[in-house]
Scaffold this active site. Structure first.
Site, PDB file in Angstrom:
ATOM      1  CB  THR A 101     -18.465  35.232  58.840  1.00  0.00           C
ATOM      2  OG1 THR A 101     -18.925  33.884  58.815  1.00  0.00           O
ATOM      3  CG2 THR A 101     -18.150  35.581  60.290  1.00  0.00           C
ATOM      4  CE1 TYR A 108     -13.406  33.645  60.264  1.00  0.00           C
ATOM      5  CE2 TYR A 108     -15.617  32.703  60.173  1.00  0.00           C
ATOM      6  CZ  TYR A 108     -14.610  33.471  59.611  1.00  0.00           C
ATOM      7  OH  TYR A 108     -14.821  34.076  58.394  1.00  0.00           O
TER       8      TYR A 108
END
Ligand code: UDP
Length: 332
Positions: free
Chosen positions: A120, A144
């Site tokens: 990501t 995250y």
């Protein structure tokens, strides 16, 4: 038909289910491992085999690898809600980092040769320079992003020690749905802009909040690089071909189009597509939102034959809306 089978973790989820379609359409055989906590069994194309299991369940994963002659793993399973990662970081280090460690160990133990990881742009944190390059500083600002970065680091070390190579694709803002209507974003409790706007346009919510109007961008709202989920899925199939052709190479690549749209530009596109005017409520910034996040995608364009086929904001919005309508029918 290609030789061998690809194991797709999270293949019942949003991006994973599109990767399953792209692999099947390219002639691969596919086995999905998904615990169906956030995914849906109906999202898995019936041409694929579905094993309902946690990716950290070594016995089940290793049995699936052996039984199906798996040569490569595409790893999408994990938790993906950034604010939740802040309030419950251990969930993210369990479901993303620790579970990935187990999966990678199973891959190595069973002699799987190739591993493709869904990473990501959150690994960059708030980038100093935009468009952001792969070698920019990795300073995640939430668990995250950190949980994904830790998995990238594990893969690098494992590929240096064992006969396995990997590609990590750092996704920018994934949106849209399969143009043939076979899958889309189905998870309840969406937080992503285009999904939220599609819900507003189909009457599932009354308005769209615009989080922040004082960013350092042309119209003051946040700028993001929205990539169509089917283009992203296609990039994974090409990355697999690259890993097979060049077993000594590993690749970490941004997956984005290299151009950004603001929140207001996205909402304008939705209005144009629907001929409606979605109500916008101008609100304060969300914590941790960067002004602009756009990929420098020169690495992926150089490494893969992949070229975007759906780099068109209105097209992305149309596909997202078509899926949202289908979902509304399904849910009655
Ligand atoms: N955003 C917004 N309203 C929403 C959801 C998102 O204004 O209801 C903005 C958000 O602040 C960011 C952009 O839209 O500038 C994309 O946010 P999203 O949550 O889709 O993805 P992120 O970039 O945070 O991963």
């Amino acid at each position: 038909m290609r030789e061998g089978t690809v194991l797709v973790t999270g293949g019942a989820g949003y991006i994973g289910s599109h990767a399953v379609l792209a692999l099947l359409d390219a002639g691969w055989q596919v086995v999905v491992v998904d615990n169906l906590v956030t995914g849906f069994d109906w999202a898995v194309d019936p041409r694929a085999k579905l094993v309902v299991a946690n990716i950290a369940d070594d016995d089940k994963v290793r049995a699936a690898i052996r039984e199906h002659g798996v040569i490569a793993i595409m790893h999408f399973a994990g938790s993906v809600v950034v604010p939740e990662s802040v309030s419950d970081p251990l969930k993210y280090y369990r479901n993303n980092t620790a579970a990935s460690r187990s999966l990678i160990e199973s891959a190595v133990a069973e002699g799987v040769k190739h591993f493709i990881f869904s990473s990501t742009a959150a690994t960059y944190g708030i980038p100093e320079v935009v468009p952001v390059r792969e070698d920019s500083p990795k300073q995640p600002i939430n668990p995250y992003g950190m949980s994904k970065l830790m998995t990238e680091i594990m893969l690098k070390d494992v590929a240096a020690a064992h006969p396995i190579n990997y590609a990590a694709l750092r996704y920018f803002n994934v949106a849209g749905a399969d143009p043939q209507g076979r899958s889309g974003q189905s998870t309840a409790g969406a937080t992503h802009l285009i999904k939220i706007a599609a819900e507003a346009a189909t009457g599932k919510r009354g308005h769209v909040s615009v989080f922040g109007t004082d960013f350092d961008t042309p119209d003051g709202t946040g700028v993001r690089d929205y990539i169509h989920v089917s283009d992203l899925a296609a990039a994974h199939v090409d990355a697999l071909d690259l890993l097979i052709a060049r077993p000594s190479e590993n690749h970490t690549m941004n997956a984005g189009y290299g151009r950004g749209f603001s929140v207001l530009q996205v909402l304008d596109a939705v209005d144009r597509v629907t001929n409606l005017t979605i109500e916008r409520k101008l609100e304060g910034r969300r914590a941790g939102d960067p002004d602009a996040l756009v990929a420098d995608n020169s690495a992926i364009l150089a490494a893969l034959p992949w070229r975007p086929k759906h780099d068109d904001l209105e097209g992305i919005v149309k596909d997202a809306l078509a899926w949202e309508r289908k979902l509304a029918e399904r849910q009655g």
